[in-house]
Structures are given as C-alpha cells and as structure tokens.
Design a protein around this motif. Structure first.
Motif, PDB file in Angstrom:
ATOM      1  N   GLY A 169       9.601   4.282  13.946  1.00 44.58           N
ATOM      2  CA  GLY A 169       8.389   4.734  13.277  1.00 44.58           C
ATOM      3  C   GLY A 169       7.374   5.319  14.237  1.00 44.58           C
ATOM      4  N   GLN A 170       6.119   5.430  13.750  1.00 43.33           N
ATOM      5  CA  GLN A 170       5.026   6.064  14.488  1.00 43.33           C
ATOM      6  C   GLN A 170       5.387   7.499  14.887  1.00 43.33           C
ATOM      7  OE1 GLN A 170       3.670   3.366  17.641  1.00 43.33           O
ATOM      8  NE2 GLN A 170       2.235   2.480  16.186  1.00 43.33           N
ATOM      9  N   ASN A 174       7.155   9.420   9.739  1.00 40.82           N
ATOM     10  CA  ASN A 174       6.923   8.057   9.270  1.00 40.82           C
ATOM     11  C   ASN A 174       5.936   7.389  10.221  1.00 40.82           C
ATOM     12  OD1 ASN A 174       7.076   5.351   8.388  1.00 40.82           O
ATOM     13  ND2 ASN A 174       9.187   5.648   7.704  1.00 40.82           N
ATOM     14  N   ASN A 176       4.243   4.647  10.133  1.00 43.54           N
ATOM     15  CA  ASN A 176       4.203   3.191  10.214  1.00 43.54           C
ATOM     16  C   ASN A 176       5.042   2.675  11.385  1.00 43.54           C
ATOM     17  OD1 ASN A 176       2.685   2.989   7.778  1.00 43.54           O
ATOM     18  ND2 ASN A 176       4.578   3.227   6.604  1.00 43.54           N
ATOM     19  N   ILE A 254       8.120  -2.931   7.524  1.00 45.27           N
ATOM     20  CA  ILE A 254       6.867  -2.372   8.042  1.00 45.27           C
ATOM     21  C   ILE A 254       6.077  -3.474   8.744  1.00 45.27           C
ATOM     22  CG2 ILE A 254       4.683  -1.268   7.443  1.00 45.27           C
ATOM     23  CD1 ILE A 254       6.045   0.040   5.086  1.00 45.27           C
ATOM     24  N   SER A 256       3.209  -2.629  10.691  1.00 46.61           N
ATOM     25  CA  SER A 256       1.800  -2.249  10.570  1.00 46.61           C
ATOM     26  C   SER A 256       1.707  -0.855   9.990  1.00 46.61           C
ATOM     27  CB  SER A 256       1.096  -2.302  11.931  1.00 46.61           C
ATOM     28  OG  SER A 256       1.616  -1.312  12.793  1.00 46.61           O
ATOM     29  N   ASN A 257       0.654  -0.621   9.207  1.00 47.12           N
ATOM     30  CA  ASN A 257       0.379   0.710   8.687  1.00 47.12           C
ATOM     31  C   ASN A 257      -0.533   1.421   9.670  1.00 47.12           C
ATOM     32  OD1 ASN A 257       1.768   0.475   6.155  1.00 47.12           O
ATOM     33  ND2 ASN A 257       0.147  -0.924   5.519  1.00 47.12           N
ATOM     34  N   ASN A 258      -0.091   2.546  10.172  1.00 49.21           N
ATOM     35  CA  ASN A 258      -0.880   3.252  11.181  1.00 49.21           C
ATOM     36  C   ASN A 258      -0.730   4.739  10.941  1.00 49.21           C
ATOM     37  OD1 ASN A 258      -2.139   4.280  13.424  1.00 49.21           O
ATOM     38  ND2 ASN A 258      -1.230   2.795  14.836  1.00 49.21           N
ATOM     39  N   THR A 259      -1.757   5.354  10.442  1.00 52.73           N
ATOM     40  CA  THR A 259      -1.699   6.787  10.141  1.00 52.73           C
ATOM     41  C   THR A 259      -2.489   7.612  11.133  1.00 52.73           C
ATOM     42  OG1 THR A 259      -3.609   6.584   8.666  1.00 52.73           O
ATOM     43  CG2 THR A 259      -1.424   6.365   7.678  1.00 52.73           C
ATOM     44  N   SER A 262       0.195   8.478  15.103  1.00 52.21           N
ATOM     45  CA  SER A 262       1.547   8.991  15.023  1.00 52.21           C
ATOM     46  C   SER A 262       1.809   9.940  16.161  1.00 52.21           C
ATOM     47  CB  SER A 262       1.800   9.677  13.688  1.00 52.21           C
ATOM     48  OG  SER A 262       0.931  10.765  13.524  1.00 52.21           O
TER      49      SER A 262
END
Length: 266
Positions: A169-170, A174, A176, A254, A256-259, A262
């Motif tokens: 991710g990241q 994607n 997250n 998931i 952590s949610n990280n927008t 990225s």
C-alpha cells in the motif's frame, strides 16, 4: 529468491517508523507462474527490506514487475503492490561440464582416463520496464540451473510450508497501509546466487542542495528505479530455489488510512 544487505531508505516504499538502523536485509524474488487468477505470467519482486513488526518480521516490496496487464492491475488494486508492466526476455545456453572420476589422474596417464559429464543451463533474463510507449532496462539476471534428469529429480529439497507476512500500500493506486500474507507450499533448496547486472550507467543521485528544491516527477521515478537496482546489486547472503510452488495470497488488512503520504508509482 535471494537476500542481501542493503541500506534502509525511509520514504522509499518503507514505513519509516519501523526502521531503526542504517542497514537491513533486502533481496528479490523471481518467479514464473503457470497458473494463477491472472493467468500465466513472470514476476520480479524487489524487496526493499525485512522489517520487525512484533511478534514477527515482514517484507516490504518496493517494486513489482510482471509481464501481464491483468496481473499488474490485480496487484495494484487488490493487494496494494507497486506493480508495473515489464518485458521478460529469456535466453537459455547449455553449459556442459566434465569432471574426472577419482581415478582419472592415474588412468589418464595410461590413456584410459574417464570423465563424468554434467550439464547445466545458463539462463539470462533481461527485465525491461514498460511505461506507455517508453521502455527502460532494469536489470539482467543470470541463473545457473541443473538440466532436469532422473538423477537430479530425486532430490529437489525438503517439502515445506510457510507464511510470509508483508506490508504493502501507500501508493497512488492504494494509499492505505496494508498488511497481507503469502502462504507457500514448495520444495526448497539452497543454490548459487544469481549474477545481477544493471543498466549502464545509472543516473547519479542529486546533491543535497538540489534535493532541498524538491524532485520532479521524472526524477522521483529515476530515483526509485536506481534504488531498486541497488538492492539487487547488493552483496548476496542467501539464495533459495523453490520448486513445485503453490502460493495463496490472503486478502490484505488495512492498518491505517492515509491519503496524504502516498508514494508516486514508478
């Protein structure tokens, strides 16, 4: 699959809160799948580091190259991998070898010496990234493998099952932070490390002054590519060959949610 000592690189596909030292273990995984949800394809995974995430360690895939559009899309969307389409050009060259038996020295003196013939294949795998109409050579991997014969097929290493937890991710596809696991069942044995060569010359890293002014999108891509090549060119510690491999990839979790953090895909 090979592992070597590499420098950790916070911000390069790595959660920086995990690394506590300057060096870590990294490596690469080269595979050919003859059956998968995405069909038949080749894959090269560059592992930027092996990181400690109690109670176990996890791998971080910094670059994933596949010669299938479907496999690339699946890796990006479903697993959060930094997948990229590439060409895998393979060339196999037989390399015969002759070994004298234990009485060969004396028997050769009287003209009746004998030799035992072994045959190996040298496989050159040229990996070239493809981005739209453009392409760029990433590396060449030279492998030495035994030619399959009844003798060699008797022992392909012990049968094992293992789970390989990994982060992903990241990415722009994607954002997250994900954690997933690959469950493997295979025969495994230690082999001679592959010889890896990169494109020449590699683009030089920018100076500290220029870094303070920020990277362009092209420079970010070039830097990520160079770092991936550096991982593959690092000193080998261990090389393993997996035969009769069956792999099951579990659905990512998931973390952590990280927008906002990225990373651009190369």
């Amino acid at each position: 699959m090979g592992f070597g000592e590499t420098k950790s690189s916070p911000g390069y596909g790595n959660p920086p809160w995990i690394f506590k030292g300057r060096y870590t273990l990294g490596g690469f995984f080269l595979a050919n799948y003859d059956d998968s949800p995405a069909g038949v394809f080749d894959e090269l995974v560059v592992i930027a580091g092996i990181v400690w995430n109690p109670p176990t360690s996890c791998a971080w895939a910094a670059r994933v190259l596949v010669n299938s559009e479907e496999a690339c899309h699946h890796g990006r969307k479903e697993v959060g991998l930094p997948s990229q389409v590439a060409r895998f050009s393979k060339r196999i060259t037989p390399v015969p070898r002759q070994t004298k038996d234990k009485f060969g020295g004396f028997l050769s003196m009287i003209g009746v010496g004998t030799t035992i013939c072994h045959s190996k294949d040298c496989m050159d795998v040229q990996v070239t990234e493809v981005v739209g109409p453009a392409s760029s050579d990433l590396c060449n991997i030279k492998l030495m493998t035994d030619v399959p014969t009844p003798k060699f097929n008797k022992w392909m290493g012990p049968s094992i099952t293992l789970s390989l937890p990994s982060f992903s991710g990241q990415t722009e596809y994607n954002p997250n932070l994900l954690k997933y696991s690959c469950r493997l069942a295979c025969r495994v044995r230690a082999v001679r490390p592959a010889k890896v060569s990169g494109p020449s010359p590699l683009k030089k890293e920018r100076s500290h002054d220029s870094e303070s002014r920020g990277f362009t999108a092209e420079e970010v891509v070039d830097n990520a590519r160079n770092l991936s090549i550096s991982v593959m060119l690092s000193k080998p510690i261990l090389a393993l060959e997996f035969n009769f491999l069956e792999m099951q990839v579990e659905a990512p979790i998931i973390l952590s949610n990280n927008t906002t953090s990225s990373l651009p895909a190369a």
